[in-house]
Design a protein around this motif. Structure first.
Motif, PDB file in Angstrom:
ATOM      1  N   UNK A 153       0.846  -1.201   0.000  1.00  0.00           N
ATOM      2  CA  UNK A 153       0.000   0.000   0.000  1.00  0.00           C
ATOM      3  C   UNK A 153       0.874   1.241   0.000  1.00  0.00           C
ATOM      4  N   UNK A 154       0.690   2.066  -0.999  1.00  0.00           N
ATOM      5  CA  UNK A 154       1.500   3.274  -1.177  1.00  0.00           C
ATOM      6  C   UNK A 154       1.084   4.407  -0.237  1.00  0.00           C
ATOM      7  N   UNK A 155      -0.215   4.621  -0.084  1.00  0.00           N
ATOM      8  CA  UNK A 155      -0.722   5.749   0.690  1.00  0.00           C
ATOM      9  C   UNK A 155      -0.437   5.560   2.179  1.00  0.00           C
ATOM     10  N   UNK A 156       0.299   6.471   2.772  1.00  0.00           N
ATOM     11  CA  UNK A 156       0.735   6.342   4.171  1.00  0.00           C
ATOM     12  C   UNK A 156      -0.447   6.306   5.146  1.00  0.00           C
ATOM     13  N   UNK A 157      -1.471   7.110   4.918  1.00  0.00           N
ATOM     14  CA  UNK A 157      -2.624   7.125   5.830  1.00  0.00           C
ATOM     15  C   UNK A 157      -3.403   5.808   5.755  1.00  0.00           C
ATOM     16  N   UNK A 158      -3.565   5.294   4.557  1.00  0.00           N
ATOM     17  CA  UNK A 158      -4.253   4.011   4.393  1.00  0.00           C
ATOM     18  C   UNK A 158      -3.398   2.890   4.992  1.00  0.00           C
ATOM     19  N   UNK A 159      -2.099   2.952   4.764  1.00  0.00           N
ATOM     20  CA  UNK A 159      -1.156   1.998   5.347  1.00  0.00           C
ATOM     21  C   UNK A 159      -1.267   1.999   6.875  1.00  0.00           C
ATOM     22  N   UNK A 160      -1.277   3.177   7.480  1.00  0.00           N
ATOM     23  CA  UNK A 160      -1.387   3.284   8.944  1.00  0.00           C
ATOM     24  C   UNK A 160      -2.711   2.733   9.449  1.00  0.00           C
ATOM     25  N   UNK A 161      -3.799   2.969   8.717  1.00  0.00           N
ATOM     26  CA  UNK A 161      -5.108   2.409   9.086  1.00  0.00           C
ATOM     27  C   UNK A 161      -5.030   0.885   9.090  1.00  0.00           C
ATOM     28  N   UNK A 162      -4.346   0.332   8.085  1.00  0.00           N
ATOM     29  CA  UNK A 162      -4.196  -1.117   7.998  1.00  0.00           C
ATOM     30  C   UNK A 162      -3.378  -1.663   9.173  1.00  0.00           C
ATOM     31  N   UNK A 163      -2.314  -0.969   9.539  1.00  0.00           N
ATOM     32  CA  UNK A 163      -1.470  -1.392  10.663  1.00  0.00           C
ATOM     33  C   UNK A 163      -2.305  -1.450  11.949  1.00  0.00           C
ATOM     34  N   UNK A 164      -3.140  -0.452  12.170  1.00  0.00           N
ATOM     35  CA  UNK A 164      -4.008  -0.437  13.365  1.00  0.00           C
ATOM     36  C   UNK A 164      -4.913  -1.663  13.365  1.00  0.00           C
ATOM     37  N   UNK A 165      -5.518  -1.978  12.206  1.00  0.00           N
ATOM     38  CA  UNK A 165      -6.384  -3.162  12.109  1.00  0.00           C
ATOM     39  C   UNK A 165      -5.599  -4.447  12.353  1.00  0.00           C
ATOM     40  N   UNK A 166      -4.391  -4.529  11.817  1.00  0.00           N
ATOM     41  CA  UNK A 166      -3.545  -5.712  12.013  1.00  0.00           C
ATOM     42  C   UNK A 166      -3.273  -5.933  13.499  1.00  0.00           C
ATOM     43  N   UNK A 167      -2.962  -4.858  14.202  1.00  0.00           N
ATOM     44  CA  UNK A 167      -2.692  -4.950  15.643  1.00  0.00           C
ATOM     45  C   UNK A 167      -3.946  -5.401  16.388  1.00  0.00           C
ATOM     46  N   UNK A 168      -5.087  -4.821  16.058  1.00  0.00           N
ATOM     47  CA  UNK A 168      -6.346  -5.198  16.726  1.00  0.00           C
ATOM     48  C   UNK A 168      -6.724  -6.654  16.467  1.00  0.00           C
ATOM     49  N   UNK A 169      -6.351  -7.170  15.297  1.00  0.00           N
ATOM     50  CA  UNK A 169      -6.646  -8.560  14.968  1.00  0.00           C
ATOM     51  C   UNK A 169      -5.605  -9.521  15.542  1.00  0.00           C
ATOM     52  N   UNK A 170      -4.541  -8.967  16.109  1.00  0.00           N
ATOM     53  CA  UNK A 170      -3.485  -9.757  16.747  1.00  0.00           C
ATOM     54  C   UNK A 170      -2.879 -10.776  15.776  1.00  0.00           C
ATOM     55  N   UNK A 171      -2.490 -10.288  14.594  1.00  0.00           N
ATOM     56  CA  UNK A 171      -1.944 -11.166  13.565  1.00  0.00           C
ATOM     57  C   UNK A 171      -0.440 -11.340  13.724  1.00  0.00           C
ATOM     58  N   UNK A 172       0.027 -12.520  13.440  1.00  0.00           N
ATOM     59  CA  UNK A 172       1.434 -12.876  13.576  1.00  0.00           C
ATOM     60  C   UNK A 172       2.268 -12.275  12.445  1.00  0.00           C
ATOM     61  N   UNK A 173       3.473 -11.821  12.779  1.00  0.00           N
ATOM     62  CA  UNK A 173       4.391 -11.269  11.772  1.00  0.00           C
ATOM     63  C   UNK A 173       4.860 -12.325  10.787  1.00  0.00           C
ATOM     64  N   UNK A 174       4.832 -13.596  11.184  1.00  0.00           N
ATOM     65  CA  UNK A 174       5.312 -14.645  10.282  1.00  0.00           C
ATOM     66  C   UNK A 174       4.339 -14.914   9.138  1.00  0.00           C
ATOM     67  N   UNK A 175       3.070 -14.551   9.299  1.00  0.00           N
ATOM     68  CA  UNK A 175       2.061 -14.807   8.272  1.00  0.00           C
ATOM     69  C   UNK A 175       1.740 -13.597   7.410  1.00  0.00           C
ATOM     70  N   UNK A 176       2.237 -12.446   7.793  1.00  0.00           N
ATOM     71  CA  UNK A 176       1.818 -11.219   7.141  1.00  0.00           C
ATOM     72  C   UNK A 176       3.016 -10.293   6.962  1.00  0.00           C
ATOM     73  N   UNK A 177       3.158  -9.777   5.747  1.00  0.00           N
ATOM     74  CA  UNK A 177       4.201  -8.799   5.439  1.00  0.00           C
ATOM     75  C   UNK A 177       3.512  -7.575   4.845  1.00  0.00           C
TER      76      UNK A 177
END
Length: 179
Positions: free
Chosen positions: A75-99
């Motif tokens: 994702x190029x857009x920094x604001x959209x990227x940051x929104x995604x990071x927040x969702x990833x944290x809330x979903x408690x996703x593992x770093x090994x499965x997601x880049x």
């Protein structure tokens, strides 16, 4: 103000991701997601996937939830990227499965050496992605791979096995394979 998208199936079924309306994201509609996943469901387990224009990330998250081994989100857009990071944290996703990468798709494609089982191409319509771009993405596919592509324009793909073509509202969608 926020919208929420619900993950439809798998271990994240029923989990919601938050999308800030100000971000001007056009997530894949749930009916299109269902159609796509009904076709590829038997090919998801242990797959390596690419969500090239991640936006909300809903397509890649569905893949992960349904058994993909690893999903790469670009994702190029920094604001959209940051929104995604927040969702990833809330979903408690593992770093090994997601880049997750905050960079332009052209940079990723230039530097990438990986092959993928499933590629999601749901670009902002203003990019005017065309069939020749999609054709080039087939070089990133492993054998028996799938590409899901959305566009505001209707295209004809003669060289590839077309599993499904459809239109929902203003969105044309294509499910393509290399087998």
């Amino acid at each position: 103000m926020n919208n929420f998208l619900c993950i439809q199936n798998g271990f994240l079924k029923g989990k919601k991701i938050k999308i800030n309306k100000k971000l001007n994201i056009r997530p894949t509609k749930s009916i299109l997601r269902s159609s796509f996943f009904n076709i590829i469901n038997n090919h998801i387990n242990n797959s390596v996937c690419l969500d090239l224009f991640a936006g909300s990330g809903i397509m890649g998250l569905e893949l992960l939830s349904r058994g993909a081994k690893k999903v790469y989100f670009i994702e190029k857009n920094k604001k959209i990227f940051n929104n995604f990071i927040i969702n990833k944290i809330k979903l408690n996703l593992s770093k090994k499965n997601i880049k997750i990468y905050n960079l332009d798709f052209k940079v990723f494609l230039k530097e990438n050496k990986k092959k993928f089982d499933i590629i999601i191409l749901d670009p902002p319509f203003k990019l005017l992605i065309n069939p020749s771009f999609v054709k080039n993405c087939f070089f990133l596919l492993k054998k028996k791979g799938f590409i899901y592509f959305e566009s505001s324009k209707n295209f004809i793909f003669k060289e590839y096995n077309v599993k499904k073509i459809g239109k929902k509202g203003k969105v044309f969608y294509y499910i393509l394979t290399n087998f």
